[in-house]
Design a protein around this motif. Sequence first.
Motif, mmCIF file in Angstrom:
data_model
loop_
_atom_site.group_PDB
_atom_site.id
_atom_site.type_symbol
_atom_site.label_atom_id
_atom_site.label_comp_id
_atom_site.label_asym_id
_atom_site.label_seq_id
_atom_site.Cartn_x
_atom_site.Cartn_y
_atom_site.Cartn_z
ATOM 1 N N VAL A 65 7.371 3.800 7.908
ATOM 2 C CA VAL A 65 8.667 3.453 7.292
ATOM 3 C C VAL A 65 9.491 4.735 7.159
ATOM 4 N N VAL A 111 4.371 -2.756 7.916
ATOM 5 C CA VAL A 111 4.503 -1.392 8.447
ATOM 6 C C VAL A 111 3.953 -0.404 7.408
ATOM 7 N N GLY A 149 9.783 -2.629 1.213
ATOM 8 C CA GLY A 149 9.703 -4.092 1.257
ATOM 9 C C GLY A 149 8.355 -4.538 0.699
ATOM 10 N N GLN A 155 5.528 -6.467 -1.133
ATOM 11 C CA GLN A 155 5.306 -7.886 -1.420
ATOM 12 C C GLN A 155 5.203 -8.111 -2.931
ATOM 13 N N THR A 158 3.096 -4.551 2.565
ATOM 14 C CA THR A 158 4.542 -4.473 2.764
ATOM 15 C C THR A 158 4.948 -5.722 3.557
ATOM 16 N N LYS A 159 6.218 -6.142 3.376
ATOM 17 C CA LYS A 159 6.648 -7.418 3.974
ATOM 18 C C LYS A 159 6.548 -7.390 5.499
ATOM 19 N N THR A 160 6.834 -6.221 6.092
ATOM 20 C CA THR A 160 6.830 -6.141 7.549
ATOM 21 C C THR A 160 5.479 -5.697 8.087
#
Length: 332
Positions: free
Chosen positions: A48, A43, A251, A253, A39-41
């Motif tokens: 999430v 997390v 989010g 990737q 995930t982009k963050t």
Amino acid sequence: MAEVYVNHTENYYKCVSSASELMDNELTVSHLFRSGRFTKTGVPYGQVVASKLGIPAFSGNPRILEVGPGLGDVAQEIINALEQKDFHYTFADISYDAVGSLKKRFRGGCFSFITGDFLKEKLSEKFDFIICNEVLADFPTVVNMAFYRPKIREGDAETYFDALSLAKFYGLSFVKPANFNYGAVKFLEKARASLADGGKMFVCEHASSTPQRIGVFGHAEYTIDFAALSKVAEKLRFRSTEGGSLTELLGVQDKKAVIFYTQPELKMLYNFFKDQGTLLDQKPYEADEVVAILEQNEVCFYNKKAYASFLESRAKSLRAITGQFEYLILGA
Ligand SMILES: C[S@@+](CC[C@H](N)C(=O)[O-])C[C@H]1O[C@@H](n2cnc3c(N)ncnc32)[C@H](O)[C@@H]1O
């Protein structure tokens, strides 16, 4: 006219012989993204969900119900997000083995367990949060639902007539025979009645504009029509509704990854190792990582580089997987 019948999964889930077998046969998105690595963050999935529902910021000690928790990875992340705060977490799952392994994983007075079909359970308590991740498609679906004089399979008439009155009540029509997420609607009704004032609910599932059959190991499921579900939610007077694509929520990737479950040749290797007593971790990998794992398990390669490129060429887009899923957050 095609015969109307009810698709059930309960016998399959009741007969699953071990909780990890669940994940071997049917990889879930929460399991795939449980590390947060893709995930982009960074997390993890459960965190999430926790922050989207506002669980860490909840004033007081939250009462949480999770329906169909499986191995409990979402629960673990939600509990982590609560840090040291007091809470009460209720797990409700139809699988004896899933509940058995949850009881070993989550010990203490802050946990309760319900074993059985959630749609048939009588709940007297209220909950501040209800989570139901990748379970809606398992609830009964009325297949070939039609409004006028259908031929109904023996034994399914009672469910059909209940489904018919539900569909009429919620303003859902079937001009042509179509599949109806009957159990998902029953779930929403039941969960709505068990949600405390100000409570929030999260559901996520494989979605499509009309429910479609998906053949999975040992059973069949039906994708969820989220537009119809939102219509039902509106009539059930949820105060807030928010939803969308899981790709956006997490989010995810823009990457391709090697996943044992979705690549048939790797699934064979996975089963081979399992028979030998080694359980490979079902998560997304880079091609080189898979080669390293196989080497650690004493697999010899004729041409390592070529095998890595082969794996890479067969890798799956993570966004293509999560793009098939939608979520809904409903506030009471
Ligand atoms: C596809 S797995 C999802 C597991 C987990 N939520 C996850 O995201 O990994 C479906 C889970 O729902 C449970 N389940 C299926 N039908 C159910 C029902 N009618 N009542 C309660 N649990 C059910 C299964 O035993 C299984 O644990």
